[in-house]
Design a protein around this motif. Structure first.
Motif, PDB file in Angstrom:
ATOM      1  N   THR A 130     -12.797   9.238  42.996  1.00  0.00           N
ATOM      2  CA  THR A 130     -13.847   9.519  43.985  1.00  0.00           C
ATOM      3  C   THR A 130     -15.244   9.474  43.380  1.00  0.00           C
ATOM      4  OG1 THR A 130     -13.678  11.913  43.620  1.00  0.00           O
ATOM      5  CG2 THR A 130     -12.267  10.948  45.331  1.00  0.00           C
ATOM      6  N   ASN A 131     -15.357   8.834  42.233  1.00  0.00           N
ATOM      7  CA  ASN A 131     -16.684   8.676  41.607  1.00  0.00           C
ATOM      8  C   ASN A 131     -16.762   7.315  40.939  1.00  0.00           C
ATOM      9  OD1 ASN A 131     -14.864   9.390  39.436  1.00  0.00           O
ATOM     10  ND2 ASN A 131     -16.682   9.671  38.167  1.00  0.00           N
ATOM     11  N   VAL A 132     -17.966   6.917  40.626  1.00  0.00           N
ATOM     12  CA  VAL A 132     -18.195   5.683  39.864  1.00  0.00           C
ATOM     13  C   VAL A 132     -19.038   6.071  38.643  1.00  0.00           C
ATOM     14  CG1 VAL A 132     -19.125   3.359  39.860  1.00  0.00           C
ATOM     15  CG2 VAL A 132     -18.196   4.316  41.975  1.00  0.00           C
ATOM     16  N   PRO A 133     -18.470   6.034  37.438  1.00  0.00           N
ATOM     17  CA  PRO A 133     -19.272   6.359  36.255  1.00  0.00           C
ATOM     18  C   PRO A 133     -20.478   5.420  36.145  1.00  0.00           C
ATOM     19  CG  PRO A 133     -16.937   6.306  35.710  1.00  0.00           C
ATOM     20  CD  PRO A 133     -17.066   5.742  37.092  1.00  0.00           C
ATOM     21  N   GLY A 134     -21.592   5.968  35.709  1.00  0.00           N
ATOM     22  CA  GLY A 134     -22.806   5.166  35.585  1.00  0.00           C
ATOM     23  C   GLY A 134     -22.644   3.975  34.672  1.00  0.00           C
ATOM     24  N   SER A 135     -21.729   4.090  33.709  1.00  0.00           N
ATOM     25  CA  SER A 135     -21.484   2.984  32.780  1.00  0.00           C
ATOM     26  C   SER A 135     -20.815   1.806  33.465  1.00  0.00           C
ATOM     27  CB  SER A 135     -20.602   3.468  31.622  1.00  0.00           C
ATOM     28  OG  SER A 135     -19.372   3.990  32.116  1.00  0.00           O
ATOM     29  N   GLN A 136     -20.298   2.032  34.679  1.00  0.00           N
ATOM     30  CA  GLN A 136     -19.618   0.970  35.413  1.00  0.00           C
ATOM     31  C   GLN A 136     -20.457   0.403  36.549  1.00  0.00           C
ATOM     32  OE1 GLN A 136     -16.583  -0.222  34.337  1.00  0.00           O
ATOM     33  NE2 GLN A 136     -17.113   1.142  32.645  1.00  0.00           N
ATOM     34  N   VAL A 137     -21.690   0.887  36.676  1.00  0.00           N
ATOM     35  CA  VAL A 137     -22.518   0.352  37.762  1.00  0.00           C
ATOM     36  C   VAL A 137     -23.989   0.220  37.376  1.00  0.00           C
ATOM     37  CG1 VAL A 137     -22.866   2.636  38.805  1.00  0.00           C
ATOM     38  CG2 VAL A 137     -23.105   0.586  40.215  1.00  0.00           C
ATOM     39  N   PHE A 138     -24.503   1.150  36.576  1.00  0.00           N
ATOM     40  CA  PHE A 138     -25.926   1.099  36.209  1.00  0.00           C
ATOM     41  C   PHE A 138     -26.161   0.525  34.810  1.00  0.00           C
ATOM     42  CE2 PHE A 138     -26.020   4.338  39.588  1.00  0.00           C
ATOM     43  CZ  PHE A 138     -27.026   3.804  40.386  1.00  0.00           C
ATOM     44  N   SER A 139     -25.333   0.907  33.847  1.00  0.00           N
ATOM     45  CA  SER A 139     -25.520   0.394  32.480  1.00  0.00           C
ATOM     46  C   SER A 139     -24.414  -0.568  32.083  1.00  0.00           C
ATOM     47  CB  SER A 139     -25.592   1.556  31.483  1.00  0.00           C
ATOM     48  OG  SER A 139     -24.392   2.307  31.500  1.00  0.00           O
ATOM     49  N   LEU A 182     -27.482  -7.269  40.770  1.00  0.00           N
ATOM     50  CA  LEU A 182     -27.231  -7.089  42.196  1.00  0.00           C
ATOM     51  C   LEU A 182     -25.752  -7.304  42.512  1.00  0.00           C
ATOM     52  CD1 LEU A 182     -28.549  -6.533  44.930  1.00  0.00           C
ATOM     53  CD2 LEU A 182     -29.014  -8.973  45.132  1.00  0.00           C
ATOM     54  N   THR A 183     -25.148  -8.311  41.913  1.00  0.00           N
ATOM     55  CA  THR A 183     -23.717  -8.563  42.109  1.00  0.00           C
ATOM     56  C   THR A 183     -22.887  -7.403  41.593  1.00  0.00           C
ATOM     57  OG1 THR A 183     -24.030 -10.966  41.928  1.00  0.00           O
ATOM     58  CG2 THR A 183     -21.810 -10.109  41.524  1.00  0.00           C
ATOM     59  N   GLN A 184     -23.276  -6.864  40.447  1.00  0.00           N
ATOM     60  CA  GLN A 184     -22.551  -5.734  39.863  1.00  0.00           C
ATOM     61  C   GLN A 184     -22.578  -4.519  40.785  1.00  0.00           C
ATOM     62  OE1 GLN A 184     -22.832  -4.757  35.517  1.00  0.00           O
ATOM     63  NE2 GLN A 184     -24.026  -3.017  36.274  1.00  0.00           N
ATOM     64  N   VAL A 185     -23.749  -4.199  41.312  1.00  0.00           N
ATOM     65  CA  VAL A 185     -23.872  -3.053  42.213  1.00  0.00           C
ATOM     66  C   VAL A 185     -23.125  -3.313  43.517  1.00  0.00           C
ATOM     67  CG1 VAL A 185     -25.495  -1.654  43.550  1.00  0.00           C
ATOM     68  CG2 VAL A 185     -26.054  -2.303  41.201  1.00  0.00           C
ATOM     69  N   THR A 186     -23.195  -4.523  44.020  1.00  0.00           N
ATOM     70  CA  THR A 186     -22.491  -4.872  45.262  1.00  0.00           C
ATOM     71  C   THR A 186     -20.983  -4.736  45.084  1.00  0.00           C
ATOM     72  OG1 THR A 186     -24.250  -6.410  45.913  1.00  0.00           O
ATOM     73  CG2 THR A 186     -22.107  -6.683  46.968  1.00  0.00           C
ATOM     74  N   ASN A 187     -20.476  -5.202  43.940  1.00  0.00           N
ATOM     75  CA  ASN A 187     -19.041  -5.070  43.667  1.00  0.00           C
ATOM     76  C   ASN A 187     -18.623  -3.607  43.606  1.00  0.00           C
ATOM     77  OD1 ASN A 187     -18.778  -7.840  43.549  1.00  0.00           O
ATOM     78  ND2 ASN A 187     -18.896  -7.950  41.319  1.00  0.00           N
ATOM     79  N   ALA A 188     -19.459  -2.786  42.978  1.00  0.00           N
ATOM     80  CA  ALA A 188     -19.153  -1.355  42.896  1.00  0.00           C
ATOM     81  C   ALA A 188     -19.152  -0.733  44.276  1.00  0.00           C
ATOM     82  CB  ALA A 188     -20.171  -0.655  41.993  1.00  0.00           C
ATOM     83  N   ARG A 189     -20.092  -1.137  45.114  1.00  0.00           N
ATOM     84  CA  ARG A 189     -20.160  -0.591  46.460  1.00  0.00           C
ATOM     85  C   ARG A 189     -18.947  -1.017  47.294  1.00  0.00           C
ATOM     86  NH1 ARG A 189     -24.337  -1.586  51.431  1.00  0.00           N
ATOM     87  NH2 ARG A 189     -23.749   0.294  52.568  1.00  0.00           N
TER      88      ARG A 189
END
Length: 383
Positions: A261-270, A306-313
């Motif tokens: 139920t979470n997304v670690p920042g290392s998997q979406v921001f860094s 942008l693709t990385q964030v979209t995939n995470a979303r």
């Protein structure tokens, strides 16, 4: 077989005791609303009731966890949506500024907006929910990203052979800015904050390998293949680093089944493929230094981010839908189990009230019969 008066009285007394027990049982059922109040009332039914209670307790616990997970994922989805919008705006600006017809002044002005985009993304990456970091994995007591690192680079147009390195002297004094170290001669340099356009210091004396500090940064310029030349420029900036871990906060959805139920920042921001914060800082630095090649590179980097964030979303959205299904299933399970428990445990007030009235009538009749018997026996004795 002849029934004696004693036997008749004993039978009446036993019946009266039985009626009283049954009356007490019905009164207890009415008071508690339950047909089974203890194992002895109905051992088989009590065992089934305990099973139903365990199922209900488990379902309620899971539903509470699922609801918390849904809230966490919903907030994460909103954050990632906002981040995507900011990155999209950054990409639009990069495309606008890629042309060689754009002036240095125009790019400096656009850099101000990009810096605001960067700060907004940092704020989103450090989003908290109920006082806990949303994107720091298990490290929920700290910000997911902290301004505690530094990087340095030399301008590609330098004619000298000097190299540069940077580190953090005081994290509390850092600002998320990029600085230019410009040599006015081979032995002196000025320092300018390119983010604000303000001069930090001027006329600084250069000594190879001797560190100097400003605004929380420690910088060392060293003669490499040769000393720095007049006009050489070096760039230094403070950067954010990830403070969390890669752990997932999972909720139980079934036996041996969980959903993160979470997304670690290392998997979406860094990460995992692009550092969103670094991408924005690179773009900002390219603008303030009027680096056309850097701006062109930023377009591809922003696209990857942008693709990385979209995939995470997309992944977050899939988890939300899965938890919606799980919650609906738990609600249905609780409803059906509660109905079964009620069938086994709860009293039928109309039936119990009717039985109570009948028992009270039977008790009164038995008491009257016993009274008449004693009266007859007394008359027989007096005669």
């Amino acid at each position: 077989m002849r029934v004696t008066d004693r036997q008749h009285v004993d039978a009446l007394l036993a019946a009266i005791q039985g009626y009283r027990r049954d009356i007490f049982d019905r009164q207890e059922q009415i008071a508690s609303g339950k047909r089974v109040n203890r194992p002895s009332d109905d051992p088989a039914a009590y065992q089934r009731i305990e099973q139903f209670r365990y199922v209900l307790k488990t379902a309620n616990r899971r539903r509470t966890s699922v609801e918390e997970g849904q809230r966490r994922l919903t907030v994460s989805d909103g954050v990632l949506d906002s981040t995507s919008n900011l990155l999209q705006r950054g990409k639009e600006l990069a495309i606008q500024q890629r042309s060689d017809t754009n002036t240095a002044t125009e790019r400096t002005n656009v850099a101000k907006e990009v810096h605001q985009l960067f700060q907004q993304v940092v704020s989103l990456a450090n989003t908290e929910m109920n006082g806990r970091s949303l994107f720091a994995g298990f490290e929920t007591e700290t910000d997911a990203f902290a301004l505690d690192a530094a990087s340095a680079s030399a301008s590609s147009s330098n004619t000298g052979g000097a190299t540069v390195s940077a580190s953090v002297a005081s994290a509390s004094a850092l600002q998320p800015h990029v600085y230019e170290i410009a040599f006015t001669s081979s032995t002196q340099f000025d320092i300018t904050d390119l983010t604000t356009g303000q001069l930090v210091s001027s006329g600084n004396t250069y000594t190879s390998g001797s560190p100097f500090s400003f605004n929380g940064l420690s910088v060392t310029i060293t003669n490499g293949s040769g000393p720095p030349q007049t006009g050489d420029r070096f760039y230094v900036r403070s950067e954010y680093s990830y403070q969390g871990d890669d752990n997932s906060i999972a909720v139980e959805t079934g036996d041996r089944e969980t959903v993160a139920t979470n997304v670690p920042g290392s998997q979406v921001f860094s990460g995992p493929t692009a550092n969103v914060l670094t991408v924005l800082q690179d773009f900002h630095q390219a603008l303030v230094t009027n680096d056309e090649a850097g701006i062109e590179t930023a377009i591809g980097q922003l696209d990857a981010a942008l693709t990385q964030v979209t995939n995470a979303r997309t992944e977050v959205g899939a988890r939300i839908k899965r938890l919606d299904v799980v919650r609906a299933s738990l609600d249905l399970l609780s409803l059906n189990t509660e109905s079964l428990r009620s069938d086994f445990e709860d009293a039928d007030f109309a039936r119990v009230a009717s039985e109570l009235a009948a028992l009270q009538t039977q008790l009164e009749a038995s008491m009257a019969t016993l009274t008449r018997h004693f009266q007859t026996s007394l008359l027989d004795f007096l005669r």
